[in-house]
Motif scaffolding. Structure first.
Motif, PDB file in Angstrom:
ATOM      1  N   THR A  44      27.917  53.350  33.996  1.00 31.29           N
ATOM      2  CA  THR A  44      28.335  53.145  32.616  1.00 31.29           C
ATOM      3  C   THR A  44      28.540  51.666  32.310  1.00 31.29           C
ATOM      4  O   THR A  44      29.290  50.977  33.008  1.00 31.29           O
ATOM      5  CB  THR A  44      29.645  53.898  32.319  1.00 31.29           C
ATOM      6  OG1 THR A  44      29.439  55.301  32.569  1.00 31.29           O
ATOM      7  CG2 THR A  44      30.071  53.699  30.876  1.00 31.29           C
ATOM      8  N   ALA A  59      37.849  47.365  26.088  1.00 33.38           N
ATOM      9  CA  ALA A  59      36.770  47.369  27.075  1.00 33.38           C
ATOM     10  C   ALA A  59      37.325  47.111  28.464  1.00 33.38           C
ATOM     11  O   ALA A  59      36.953  47.778  29.446  1.00 33.38           O
ATOM     12  CB  ALA A  59      35.730  46.315  26.706  1.00 33.38           C
ATOM     13  N   ARG A  60      38.216  46.141  28.569  1.00 27.96           N
ATOM     14  CA  ARG A  60      38.836  45.849  29.858  1.00 27.96           C
ATOM     15  C   ARG A  60      39.662  47.039  30.349  1.00 27.96           C
ATOM     16  O   ARG A  60      39.650  47.377  31.531  1.00 27.96           O
ATOM     17  CB  ARG A  60      39.711  44.609  29.741  1.00 27.96           C
ATOM     18  CG  ARG A  60      40.344  44.185  31.072  1.00 27.96           C
ATOM     19  CD  ARG A  60      41.025  42.844  30.941  1.00 27.96           C
ATOM     20  NE  ARG A  60      42.151  42.914  30.012  1.00 27.96           N
ATOM     21  CZ  ARG A  60      42.623  41.866  29.344  1.00 27.96           C
ATOM     22  NH1 ARG A  60      42.048  40.686  29.466  1.00 27.96           N
ATOM     23  NH2 ARG A  60      43.654  41.998  28.548  1.00 27.96           N
ATOM     24  N   LEU A 114      37.476  49.544  31.981  1.00 29.09           N
ATOM     25  CA  LEU A 114      37.113  49.145  33.338  1.00 29.09           C
ATOM     26  C   LEU A 114      38.259  49.433  34.309  1.00 29.09           C
ATOM     27  O   LEU A 114      38.053  49.965  35.405  1.00 29.09           O
ATOM     28  CB  LEU A 114      36.765  47.659  33.378  1.00 29.09           C
ATOM     29  CG  LEU A 114      35.404  47.239  32.835  1.00 29.09           C
ATOM     30  CD1 LEU A 114      35.286  45.728  32.854  1.00 29.09           C
ATOM     31  CD2 LEU A 114      34.278  47.860  33.637  1.00 29.09           C
ATOM     32  N   GLY A 158      38.618  52.932  35.296  1.00 30.22           N
ATOM     33  CA  GLY A 158      37.482  53.514  35.998  1.00 30.22           C
ATOM     34  C   GLY A 158      36.558  54.318  35.118  1.00 30.22           C
ATOM     35  O   GLY A 158      35.727  55.080  35.614  1.00 30.22           O
ATOM     36  N   GLU A 159      36.683  54.145  33.805  1.00 29.12           N
ATOM     37  CA  GLU A 159      35.815  54.877  32.881  1.00 29.12           C
ATOM     38  C   GLU A 159      34.466  54.199  32.709  1.00 29.12           C
ATOM     39  O   GLU A 159      33.550  54.780  32.135  1.00 29.12           O
ATOM     40  CB  GLU A 159      36.505  54.999  31.516  1.00 29.12           C
ATOM     41  CG  GLU A 159      37.804  55.790  31.559  1.00 29.12           C
ATOM     42  CD  GLU A 159      38.526  55.766  30.222  1.00 29.12           C
ATOM     43  OE1 GLU A 159      38.023  55.081  29.308  1.00 29.12           O
ATOM     44  OE2 GLU A 159      39.583  56.412  30.110  1.00 29.12           O
ATOM     45  N   ALA A 160      34.361  52.971  33.155  1.00 30.76           N
ATOM     46  CA  ALA A 160      33.108  52.219  33.046  1.00 30.76           C
ATOM     47  C   ALA A 160      32.955  51.344  34.280  1.00 30.76           C
ATOM     48  O   ALA A 160      33.914  51.097  35.014  1.00 30.76           O
ATOM     49  CB  ALA A 160      33.094  51.378  31.778  1.00 30.76           C
ATOM     50  N   ASP A 161      31.725  50.869  34.504  1.00 29.52           N
ATOM     51  CA  ASP A 161      31.418  50.090  35.703  1.00 29.52           C
ATOM     52  C   ASP A 161      31.217  48.613  35.432  1.00 29.52           C
ATOM     53  O   ASP A 161      31.402  47.793  36.320  1.00 29.52           O
ATOM     54  CB  ASP A 161      30.155  50.657  36.367  1.00 29.52           C
ATOM     55  CG  ASP A 161      30.328  52.114  36.746  1.00 29.52           C
ATOM     56  OD1 ASP A 161      31.190  52.400  37.589  1.00 29.52           O
ATOM     57  OD2 ASP A 161      29.621  52.962  36.178  1.00 29.52           O
ATOM     58  N   ALA A 162      30.810  48.262  34.230  1.00 25.56           N
ATOM     59  CA  ALA A 162      30.507  46.858  33.959  1.00 25.56           C
ATOM     60  C   ALA A 162      30.496  46.598  32.472  1.00 25.56           C
ATOM     61  O   ALA A 162      30.252  47.496  31.660  1.00 25.56           O
ATOM     62  CB  ALA A 162      29.147  46.477  34.558  1.00 25.56           C
ATOM     63  N   ILE A 163      30.784  45.340  32.118  1.00 26.23           N
ATOM     64  CA  ILE A 163      30.603  44.856  30.754  1.00 26.23           C
ATOM     65  C   ILE A 163      29.405  43.926  30.781  1.00 26.23           C
ATOM     66  O   ILE A 163      29.323  43.036  31.629  1.00 26.23           O
ATOM     67  CB  ILE A 163      31.846  44.106  30.242  1.00 26.23           C
ATOM     68  CG1 ILE A 163      33.035  45.063  30.136  1.00 26.23           C
ATOM     69  CG2 ILE A 163      31.583  43.473  28.882  1.00 26.23           C
ATOM     70  CD1 ILE A 163      34.314  44.392  29.682  1.00 26.23           C
ATOM     71  N   TYR A 218      41.206  39.558  34.095  1.00 24.30           N
ATOM     72  CA  TYR A 218      40.601  40.682  34.799  1.00 24.30           C
ATOM     73  C   TYR A 218      40.984  40.671  36.280  1.00 24.30           C
ATOM     74  O   TYR A 218      41.177  41.718  36.891  1.00 24.30           O
ATOM     75  CB  TYR A 218      39.076  40.624  34.679  1.00 24.30           C
ATOM     76  CG  TYR A 218      38.533  41.074  33.358  1.00 24.30           C
ATOM     77  CD1 TYR A 218      37.415  41.886  33.293  1.00 24.30           C
ATOM     78  CD2 TYR A 218      39.103  40.689  32.164  1.00 24.30           C
ATOM     79  CE1 TYR A 218      36.882  42.300  32.081  1.00 24.30           C
ATOM     80  CE2 TYR A 218      38.592  41.094  30.947  1.00 24.30           C
ATOM     81  CZ  TYR A 218      37.477  41.900  30.914  1.00 24.30           C
ATOM     82  OH  TYR A 218      36.958  42.306  29.726  1.00 24.30           O
ATOM     83  N   LEU A 274      39.631  43.354  38.938  1.00 21.12           N
ATOM     84  CA  LEU A 274      38.260  43.288  38.456  1.00 21.12           C
ATOM     85  C   LEU A 274      37.720  41.876  38.635  1.00 21.12           C
ATOM     86  O   LEU A 274      38.461  40.950  38.929  1.00 21.12           O
ATOM     87  CB  LEU A 274      38.215  43.678  36.974  1.00 21.12           C
ATOM     88  CG  LEU A 274      38.824  45.034  36.630  1.00 21.12           C
ATOM     89  CD1 LEU A 274      38.843  45.233  35.123  1.00 21.12           C
ATOM     90  CD2 LEU A 274      38.061  46.166  37.299  1.00 21.12           C
TER      91      LEU A 274
END
Length: 373
Positions: free
Chosen positions: A46, A282-283, A286, A289-294, A304, A309
């Protein structure tokens, strides 16, 4: 009195319209979350883009939707760090210093079963010329800048072969070849555009009609879902090109010949782009754990690190060196180790590169770990 009544009615109308729009946005947001939650997290990669909404065009000539290269990939991928080309839709050979021979893989097919052919390559180039390199065709304008034509011609040799003639006198011609093929040229399925889309709409058509099976691509993923805040791609396990990717991975020593590829979990079964207008939210995604990268650098990046992160680098410029379609092998150590990524990029001798490429016309970057211009 009548004037005041008009004002009241107008105000109420604006409020009703605003409430309706908010309701639609809330519905889209909630439905997007439900759809995303249905995907198995361990099989999903994601990305978050800090933006209010995504573009909706999957037209290879004027794409604005994220992840289009997964559906409509370039002929080749190019790793700007290792100076290496990788075949995606085709292989290549040099007939001489000014003639590049493009050989499309014999079993390369579009999603509708039609073969990828030299006609698709010729159509893609010729259509860009027909449109006279409009503002939306950035790569086209770079190719055909008056007095600096990179490519002086192309011709079909047979159904799977095209010859590309290079202008050896253009200063940046040879540098443009990997840059253009890796970054900008996405083949258009000529049989769709010439029979199902009016010629006046070749550039403007968004090519995103799910009812018609659009977009029709030749890449390893297909579009599963799209709305302005969420784009989901699903892996095609029967994609014709997996054997070529595995062969490359075996050649590079990251896979053994007897290892299955793809497996149940990699490459990712699903690749997701989520729009998030707030950098803070967005941060938070992350961290949770709902996303892997921006995909872009956002304000407050230093914070971060306190949440466990990190970016490619701890200080400016933060970004990663560009390489196309590395999603297939980036899970293999030692590429997964941040220190290795950093060491490779810092070790690059930028002054030597700047003096050697594009006939010495490149600039040395002001940032000690920036890329030559």
């Amino acid at each position: 009195m009548r004037r005041y009544l008009y004002k009241i009615v107008y105000t109420i109308s604006i409020l009703l319209i605003t409430i309706s729009m908010l309701s639609v946005l809330m519905y889209l947001s909630s439905s997007s979350k439900l759809i995303a939650q249905e995907l198995p997290r361990e099989k999903t990669l994601t990305f978050i883009s800090v933006t209010s909404a995504f573009g909706d065009s999957f037209n290879p000539f004027s794409a604005s939707a994220p992840g289009i290269d997964l559906v409509l990939p370039p002929l080749f991928a190019f790793n700007f760090v290792t100076d290496t080309w990788y075949p995606i839709l085709a292989n290549w050979t040099w007939e001489n210093d000014t003639v590049l021979v493009i050989k499309i893989f014999p079993d390369a097919v579009w999603d509708d079963g039609k073969p990828v052919t030299a006609d698709d390559v010729i159509f893609t180039f010729n259509t860009s010329i027909r449109e006279r390199c409009s503002d939306i065709l950035y790569w086209c304008r770079a190719l055909y800048t008056p007095g600096n034509f990179y490519f002086v011609g192309w011709e079909k040799v047979d159904d799977k072969t095209v010859k590309l003639y290079i202008n050896s006198t253009a200063i940046r011609a040879y540098r443009a070849i990997p840059w253009v093929f890796a970054s900008w040229i996405r083949l258009a399925p000529s049989h769709i555009f010439t029979t199902q889309i009016d010629s006046t709409e070749w550039i403007k058509n968004k090519f995103n009609d799910p009812a018609r099976g659009w977009p029709v691509g030749a890449g390893p993923y297909k579009l599963k879902y799209f709305d302005p805040s969420l784009v989901i791609f699903e892996r095609k396990d029967n994609w014709w090109g997996w054997k070529y990717i595995k062969s490359l991975a075996v050649k590079l020593g990251v896979l053994k010949p007897d290892e299955p590829y793809p497996t149940d979990s990699y490459p990712p079964k699903y690749i997701v782009w989520r729009a998030q207008p707030s950098a803070d939210l967005a941060r938070a995604a992350l961290i949770a754990g709902e996303a892997d990268a921006i995909g872009t650098v956002v304000p407050g990046l230093k914070a971060y690190a306190k949440q466990g992160l990190g970016a490619w680098f701890d200080t400016s410029p933060y970004y990663n060196p560009y390489a196309a379609l590395t999603v297939f092998i980036q899970h293999i150590p030692p590429i997964t180790i941040p220190e290795v990524k950093k060491a490779v990029f810092i070790a690059i001798e930028r002054e030597a590169i700047a003096s050697a490429i594009v006939f010495g016309y490149a600039d040395v970057p002001p940032d000690p770990i920036g890329a030559p211009n």
